[in-house]
Scaffold this active site. Structure first.
Site, PDB file in Angstrom:
ATOM      1  N   HIS A 193       0.850  -1.202   0.000  1.00 18.90           N
ATOM      2  CA  HIS A 193       0.000   0.000   0.000  1.00 18.90           C
ATOM      3  C   HIS A 193       0.881   1.246   0.000  1.00 18.90           C
ATOM      4  O   HIS A 193       0.745   2.106   0.877  1.00 18.90           O
ATOM      5  CB  HIS A 193      -0.950   0.021   1.201  1.00 18.90           C
ATOM      6  CG  HIS A 193      -2.072  -0.950   1.069  1.00 18.90           C
ATOM      7  ND1 HIS A 193      -2.879  -1.318   2.123  1.00 18.90           N
ATOM      8  CD2 HIS A 193      -2.548  -1.627   0.001  1.00 18.90           C
ATOM      9  CE1 HIS A 193      -3.774  -2.182   1.705  1.00 18.90           C
ATOM     10  NE2 HIS A 193      -3.596  -2.388   0.425  1.00 18.90           N
ATOM     11  N   HIS A 215     -11.343  -9.514  -6.341  1.00 15.40           N
ATOM     12  CA  HIS A 215     -10.950  -8.195  -5.813  1.00 15.40           C
ATOM     13  C   HIS A 215     -10.076  -7.495  -6.845  1.00 15.40           C
ATOM     14  O   HIS A 215      -9.160  -8.114  -7.407  1.00 15.40           O
ATOM     15  CB  HIS A 215     -10.194  -8.437  -4.494  1.00 15.40           C
ATOM     16  CG  HIS A 215      -9.600  -7.249  -3.854  1.00 15.40           C
ATOM     17  ND1 HIS A 215     -10.179  -6.005  -3.879  1.00 15.40           N
ATOM     18  CD2 HIS A 215      -8.458  -7.111  -3.122  1.00 15.40           C
ATOM     19  CE1 HIS A 215      -9.424  -5.157  -3.195  1.00 15.40           C
ATOM     20  NE2 HIS A 215      -8.376  -5.808  -2.742  1.00 15.40           N
ATOM     21  N   GLU A 238      -7.907  -4.907  -6.594  1.00 12.33           N
ATOM     22  CA  GLU A 238      -6.609  -4.301  -6.272  1.00 12.33           C
ATOM     23  C   GLU A 238      -5.488  -4.951  -7.085  1.00 12.33           C
ATOM     24  O   GLU A 238      -5.496  -6.164  -7.335  1.00 12.33           O
ATOM     25  CB  GLU A 238      -6.331  -4.380  -4.764  1.00 12.33           C
ATOM     26  CG  GLU A 238      -5.235  -3.421  -4.350  1.00 12.33           C
ATOM     27  CD  GLU A 238      -5.198  -3.136  -2.843  1.00 12.33           C
ATOM     28  OE1 GLU A 238      -5.932  -3.785  -2.066  1.00 12.33           O
ATOM     29  OE2 GLU A 238      -4.414  -2.238  -2.450  1.00 12.33           O
ATOM     30  N   ASP A 280      -2.527  -5.950  -6.809  1.00  9.60           N
ATOM     31  CA  ASP A 280      -1.707  -7.111  -6.427  1.00  9.60           C
ATOM     32  C   ASP A 280      -2.381  -8.414  -6.833  1.00  9.60           C
ATOM     33  O   ASP A 280      -1.734  -9.460  -6.888  1.00  9.60           O
ATOM     34  CB  ASP A 280      -1.364  -7.099  -4.926  1.00  9.60           C
ATOM     35  CG  ASP A 280      -2.557  -6.928  -4.022  1.00  9.60           C
ATOM     36  OD1 ASP A 280      -3.522  -6.249  -4.410  1.00  9.60           O
ATOM     37  OD2 ASP A 280      -2.530  -7.473  -2.899  1.00  9.60           O
ATOM     38  N   HIS A 335     -11.740  -5.871   1.632  1.00 10.09           N
ATOM     39  CA  HIS A 335     -11.623  -4.544   2.208  1.00 10.09           C
ATOM     40  C   HIS A 335     -11.871  -3.428   1.205  1.00 10.09           C
ATOM     41  O   HIS A 335     -11.672  -2.243   1.536  1.00 10.09           O
ATOM     42  CB  HIS A 335     -10.229  -4.378   2.856  1.00 10.09           C
ATOM     43  CG  HIS A 335      -9.090  -4.354   1.875  1.00 10.09           C
ATOM     44  ND1 HIS A 335      -8.205  -3.300   1.806  1.00 10.09           N
ATOM     45  CD2 HIS A 335      -8.710  -5.202   0.901  1.00 10.09           C
ATOM     46  CE1 HIS A 335      -7.321  -3.516   0.868  1.00 10.09           C
ATOM     47  NE2 HIS A 335      -7.612  -4.665   0.305  1.00 10.09           N
ATOM     48  N   TYR A 339      -1.456  -8.228   9.734  1.00  6.80           N
ATOM     49  CA  TYR A 339      -2.265  -7.949   8.540  1.00  6.80           C
ATOM     50  C   TYR A 339      -3.626  -7.394   8.949  1.00  6.80           C
ATOM     51  O   TYR A 339      -4.101  -6.393   8.417  1.00  6.80           O
ATOM     52  CB  TYR A 339      -2.421  -9.274   7.789  1.00  6.80           C
ATOM     53  CG  TYR A 339      -3.027  -9.227   6.423  1.00  6.80           C
ATOM     54  CD1 TYR A 339      -2.227  -9.151   5.290  1.00  6.80           C
ATOM     55  CD2 TYR A 339      -4.408  -9.306   6.248  1.00  6.80           C
ATOM     56  CE1 TYR A 339      -2.789  -9.136   4.025  1.00  6.80           C
ATOM     57  CE2 TYR A 339      -4.964  -9.300   4.984  1.00  6.80           C
ATOM     58  CZ  TYR A 339      -4.151  -9.215   3.881  1.00  6.80           C
ATOM     59  OH  TYR A 339      -4.700  -9.215   2.624  1.00  6.80           O
ATOM     60  N   HIS A 349      -3.089 -14.079   0.041  1.00  8.89           N
ATOM     61  CA  HIS A 349      -1.711 -13.843   0.502  1.00  8.89           C
ATOM     62  C   HIS A 349      -1.358 -14.871   1.572  1.00  8.89           C
ATOM     63  O   HIS A 349      -2.179 -15.180   2.440  1.00  8.89           O
ATOM     64  CB  HIS A 349      -1.571 -12.460   1.149  1.00  8.89           C
ATOM     65  CG  HIS A 349      -1.821 -11.304   0.227  1.00  8.89           C
ATOM     66  ND1 HIS A 349      -0.969 -10.945  -0.789  1.00  8.89           N
ATOM     67  CD2 HIS A 349      -2.836 -10.400   0.193  1.00  8.89           C
ATOM     68  CE1 HIS A 349      -1.445  -9.879  -1.409  1.00  8.89           C
ATOM     69  NE2 HIS A 349      -2.582  -9.534  -0.837  1.00  8.89           N
TER      70      HIS A 349
END
Ligand code: FEO
Length: 396
Positions: free
Chosen positions: A24, A80, A82, A84, A146, A193, A226
């Site tokens: 992030h 998701h 994002e 990554d 999230h 995390y 992850h």
């Protein structure tokens, strides 16, 4: 670049990022790298669940190639948006331009605004089922866990949950499963995390856990996006999330401070001794020399946060600002706070720290403590007694 078998015809085909040290942007310091987990299901419809960070597209495609030609993939599930987890999507879609992409409505909007791809999107919602042949995927939307687009994918026949970021850890390892890595290490990274990413979303976490519980679906394995896959004990991480999201605490304290000429440091040590005298396990952390992500991890268990600074320019030392700003965003649940510090000719640090603590949702455990210039023996005794009073408040 070998794939790893999760269940018959279900493989991990992700990537290991040993070098990831900031996640992030500069916000989250990762000390143990991370993995980007992508899963391949071989069935009548060959399906890839999530991809990896763009620099690792080749690694993912090579692992897939050990099982099938990647151009045979029919479906891609994006839990998701994002980067990554989707950075490798454009590279993949060059090979499979006609494949269908399954995601939430917000997922589709997010993918369009990230990659501008003219791809075949299929929007899904909670309850949507996708038959693959022998197996069926079910989707559970998880907005704000999230990101607004987030969802979980569940393989009914395998009782296998793929919840993307939830239940993950930033932990690079040669091994893929929880029974292959030291449990203390996994839980350390899982709590770090949670504390640094999911803390402010705790109410939503509780609601989602409750919803999944009410669905009554068996879960034999949790494969997050992850870190390690929960094969031996998926219940352990579900229970931990329940505890963390509910704001459960132990009689522990975290003291975060910094000092100019040593007066606030001397006060801090005396306060810590007072807390210890009440059997409160206390961590004393000088903020300028420590990783602030670790402070939030400590706060996941500790009932009390004590923040100290001398007054400078009518407020606290600016070195505390990144920590206090992050605190106001992470909003730890059900925590007590207190402030202290030395001053010279005008006060201000304690008042401003208290305002920050209250804005972050902490309840003040007592009046702040301020002392002029260098504390003498009597004043250090007052610090000790103040620490003892805080210790008693912790145990109430
Ligand atoms: Fe929200 Fe692992 O990305």
């Amino acid at each position: 670049m070998e794939p790893v078998v999760l269940k018959e015809n279900i493989y991990w085909v992700g990537a290991i990022d040993w070098d990831m040290s900031y996640f992030h942007g500069p916000v989250y310091r990762t000390h143990r790298g991370t993995t980007y987990n992508s899963y391949l299901i071989i069935d009548e419809k060959i399906t890839l669940v999530d991809t990896v960070f763009a620099p690792f597209a080749g690694e993912m495609l090579e692992r897939i190639s050990r099982i099938i030609d990647p151009s045979r993939i029919d479906y891609v599930v994006i839990n998701h948006v994002e980067t990554d987890h989707t950075g490798a999507l454009p590279e993949l879609m060059k090979l499979i331009p006609k494949a269908k992409i399954f995601c939430t409505a917000r997922g589709k909007a997010g993918l369009l605004k990230h990659y501008y791809g003219d791809w075949d999107y299929v929007v899904v919602e909670t309850g949507t089922e996708l038959p693959l042949g022998k197996r069926t995927l079910s989707f559970i939307e998880a907005p704000m866990l999230h990101w607004p687009d987030s969802m979980f994918t569940y393989i009914r026949e395998e009782a296998l949950l793929m919840p993307n970021d939830a239940f993950g850890q930033h932990l690079a390892s040669s091994f893929r499963f929880d029974d292959e890595v030291e449990n203390k290490l996994i839980m350390e990274e899982a709590s770090r995390y949670y504390a640094n990413i999911l803390y402010p979303l705790s109410k939503l976490v509780l609601k989602k856990l409750d919803e999944v519980n009410k669905l009554g679906i068996p879960i034999s394995m949790i494969a997050p996006s992850h870190g390690v896959i929960w094969r031996e004990n998926p219940g352990q991480i579900i229970e931990a999330y329940q505890r963390w999201a509910a704001g459960e605490w132990l009689p522990k304290a975290v003291m975060v401070y910094d000092t100019m000429w040593g007066s606030t440091a001397a006060m801090a040590r005396a306060v810590a001794e007072g807390l210890a005298a009440e059997n409160v396990d206390t961590k004393l952390i000088k903020v300028s020399i420590r990783d602030i992500n670790n402070i939030f991890t400590e706060l996941l268990e500790a009932r009390l946060l004590v923040v100290g600074s001398p007054t400078v320019n009518r407020s606290y030392l600016s070195v505390l600002s990144p920590f206090l700003d992050e605190l106001s965003g992470l909003k730890p649940v059900n925590r007590l706070g207190a402030a202290f510090g030395s001053y010279g000719w005008s006060k201000g640090a304690v008042k401003n720290i208290e305002a920050k603590l209250e804005a972050a949702g902490l309840t003040l455990a007592g009046e702040g403590l301020e002392q002029l210039w260098v504390p003498d023996a009597g004043e250090l005794k007052s610090c000790y007694e103040w620490g003892r009073a805080l210790g008693r408040a912790v145990k109430k």
